[in-house]
Design a protein around this motif. Structure first.
Motif, mmCIF file in Angstrom:
data_model
loop_
_atom_site.group_PDB
_atom_site.id
_atom_site.type_symbol
_atom_site.label_atom_id
_atom_site.label_comp_id
_atom_site.label_asym_id
_atom_site.label_seq_id
_atom_site.Cartn_x
_atom_site.Cartn_y
_atom_site.Cartn_z
ATOM 1 N N MET A 16 0.834 -1.202 0.000
ATOM 2 C CA MET A 16 0.000 0.000 0.000
ATOM 3 C C MET A 16 0.875 1.260 0.000
ATOM 4 N N GLN A 17 2.012 1.220 0.733
ATOM 5 C CA GLN A 17 2.882 2.388 0.810
ATOM 6 C C GLN A 17 3.432 2.738 -0.562
ATOM 7 N N SER A 73 2.037 2.344 -3.432
ATOM 8 C CA SER A 73 0.999 2.998 -4.219
ATOM 9 C C SER A 73 0.797 4.433 -3.786
ATOM 10 N N ARG A 74 0.910 4.700 -2.468
ATOM 11 C CA ARG A 74 0.778 6.083 -2.011
ATOM 12 C C ARG A 74 1.909 6.943 -2.566
ATOM 13 N N VAL A 75 3.111 6.348 -2.640
ATOM 14 C CA VAL A 75 4.240 7.056 -3.239
ATOM 15 C C VAL A 75 3.946 7.351 -4.701
ATOM 16 N N LEU A 76 3.335 6.384 -5.401
ATOM 17 C CA LEU A 76 2.991 6.580 -6.797
ATOM 18 C C LEU A 76 2.025 7.746 -6.959
ATOM 19 N N VAL A 77 0.978 7.787 -6.135
ATOM 20 C CA VAL A 77 -0.001 8.868 -6.250
ATOM 21 C C VAL A 77 0.664 10.218 -6.012
ATOM 22 N N ALA A 78 1.552 10.280 -5.029
ATOM 23 C CA ALA A 78 2.280 11.524 -4.780
ATOM 24 C C ALA A 78 3.126 11.907 -5.985
ATOM 25 N N ALA A 79 3.713 10.897 -6.635
ATOM 26 C CA ALA A 79 4.522 11.165 -7.822
ATOM 27 C C ALA A 79 3.672 11.703 -8.961
ATOM 28 N N GLU A 133 -2.733 -4.092 -6.660
ATOM 29 C CA GLU A 133 -2.555 -3.233 -5.484
ATOM 30 C C GLU A 133 -2.533 -1.755 -5.884
ATOM 31 N N GLU A 134 -1.812 -1.460 -6.947
ATOM 32 C CA GLU A 134 -1.733 -0.080 -7.406
ATOM 33 C C GLU A 134 -3.081 0.394 -7.949
ATOM 34 N N GLY A 141 -9.641 -14.766 -3.792
ATOM 35 C CA GLY A 141 -8.407 -14.595 -3.029
ATOM 36 C C GLY A 141 -7.658 -13.320 -3.350
ATOM 37 N N THR A 142 -8.141 -12.535 -4.327
ATOM 38 C CA THR A 142 -7.538 -11.261 -4.719
ATOM 39 C C THR A 142 -8.398 -10.119 -4.183
ATOM 40 N N TRP A 143 -7.749 -9.034 -3.757
ATOM 41 C CA TRP A 143 -8.493 -7.889 -3.248
ATOM 42 C C TRP A 143 -9.208 -7.151 -4.373
ATOM 43 N N ASN A 144 -10.487 -6.855 -4.154
ATOM 44 C CA ASN A 144 -11.307 -6.044 -5.051
ATOM 45 C C ASN A 144 -11.551 -4.683 -4.407
ATOM 46 N N PHE A 145 -11.624 -3.652 -5.248
ATOM 47 C CA PHE A 145 -12.023 -2.333 -4.766
ATOM 48 C C PHE A 145 -13.482 -2.101 -5.124
#
Length: 444
Positions: free
Chosen positions: A1-2, A4-10, A238-239, A373-377
């Motif tokens: 998750m961290q 992806s947060r870096v990606l959004v900031a980028a 995840e991203e 078994g995979t995360w869904n949003f």
């Protein structure tokens, strides 16, 4: 998750970055694949404005013949020249042979006066490229606003036109960065955000969803256009979930309140002993247990965002405007089904019982859950008697439950369907379904 947060900031910093200016052809950036090798048209074929659902359904022999015939046209109108793709303004559109789902696309283009072009995403039109000058003769259809908009979306919708004019003068290279997750598209042109997290409509089926994968197409229309630095990076689950949760490059995620922080169930009510908080910071229904647990604040109109992981045969539900007791499917406004649609045990259910459906009342579209078994949003919007469900970036339900219903039973069995306020929670049915990153924004 961290990460992806870096990606959004980028992505946010990109809007002010000097790296947004066009550069000469070079190696693909880290994580990207070059779609154009700088030498020839390997990896491409030709399409026009064609419904992907139709040509993707062709038998292999007929599809192979279609590809071969298209290449005759492509060779007449497209060429590789000094590391650049050049089109003479005529012919079919250059299309990748490989199909893509969620991705980031980077490319540079240079066009001429009176030309009209664009980029088709998964075969669907389009990120628009205009002659934005008055002399181009298309101000009456939006060319004065510049390139980058989702021009084939419905009239008057956000994102049909770019939010700012970002085109460079003729003779200069322009640079696009396009992000596509589910049906959501974000476009950055020459370092300026022009479309932010807007749903691309299916031009060929306005009431349907976009295909889950398809080609990138470079459109040609009425004038020479050149392309270079054509790179693509596929976006992993995840991203993708984090981008959807942020709501775009200009994130709206800060407007949401977390109602589960991954440590305990403080603030929740109901049979909370039937759920557990895992070491990974998720909340999970105990196997063989159930009942409806709910956050201890009532909501009227709201948006809820969360991630959901289903075990094989998983069955749970989202309690919408729940009164705090009874079966939310009947006494609440509704229960939104959370279900492993692929399980054999559920093969003969009614349409209104599958994932995302308003249980027993309105059926959701299927085919957009990720593998078990995979995360869904998932995002749920409740306004008045209307409910919209967006799963992994695809709208699978948008209905007024007082008008657009197809009841499994006598509608009077659903006594709570007119409720205007209530609690939000999880309706357990004995399966170890997990949730995380659960957040709510009030709309009242």
């Amino acid at each position: 998750m961290q990460r992806s947060r870096v990606l959004v900031a980028a992505l946010i910093s990109l809007l002010f970055s000097a790296t947004a200016t066009a550069q000469v052809e070079g190696p693909a950036p880290a994580g990207f694949t070059a779609l154009f090798n700088g030498k020839d048209l390997a990896g491409w074929w030709g399409l026009k404005t064609e419904d992907p659902a139709k040509w993707m359904a062709l038998p292999k022999d007929k599809l192979d013949a279609k590809v071969a015939k298209s290449l005759e046209n492509i060779r007449k109108h497209w060429r590789a020249e000094n590391g650049t793709l050049v089109n003479d303004g005529k012919g079919m559109f250059l299309s990748t042979k490989k199909n893509y789902g969620d991705f980031e696309l980077r490319l540079d283009y240079k066009t001429v006066a009176k030309a009209d072009s664009g980029i088709y995403l998964r075969g669907i039109p389009q990120v628009q490229i205009w002659d934005f000058t008055k002399e181009g003769g298309k101000w009456h259809i939006g060319a004065d606003k510049g390139s980058g908009g989702l021009w084939n979306n419905s009239k008057g919708t956000v994102g049909k036109d770019p939010s700012v004019l970002a085109d460079k003068p003729f003779g200069e290279w322009n640079r696009f960065r396009v992000f596509m997750v589910g049906e959501r598209v974000t476009v950055v042109l020459n370092g300026k955000l022009v479309v932010d997290h807007v749903r691309l409509e299916n031009y060929f089926n306005r009431k349907g969803n976009l295909p889950k994968s398809g080609p990138v197409q470079l459109q040609t229309h009425g004038g020479e256009i050149s392309w270079r630095n054509v790179f693509l990076r596929e976006i992993a689950v995840e991203e993708a979930n984090e981008i959807l949760a942020q709501g775009g490059i200009k994130p709206d995620g800060e407007k949401f309140v977390s109602i589960f922080h991954g440590k305990n169930l403080n603030g929740w009510k109901g049979p909370i002993q039937n759920y557990e908080v895992t070491q990974d910071g998720t909340v999970k229904c105990r196997k063989g247990k159930g009942g409806t647990i709910y956050w201890g604040k009532e909501y009227g109109d709201f948006i809820a965002r969360m991630q959901i992981k289903l075990p094989p045969g998983g069955n749970n539900g989202l309690a919408i405007r729940y009164p705090g007791r009874g079966d939310t499917a009947y006494v609440g406004m509704c229960e939104l089904q959370v279900l492993d649609n692929t399980a054999k045990r559920y093969a003969k259910l009614k349409d209104q019982q599958y994932h995302g459906s308003v249980y027993g009342q309105v059926a959701a579209r299927r085919g957009f859950l990720r593998p078990v078994g995979t995360w869904n949003f998932q995002e749920v919007t409740v306004q008045g008697s209307r409910i919209k469900v967006e799963l992994n970036g695809y709208v699978i339900l948008d209905a007024d439950i007082l008008k657009d219903t197809d009841y499994m039973y006598d509608k009077n069995k659903f006594k709570g369907r007119t409720r205007q306020r209530g609690y939000f929670g999880f309706a357990g049915h004995g399966n170890a379904v997990e949730y995380r990153a659960v957040r709510v924004k009030e709309l009242d």
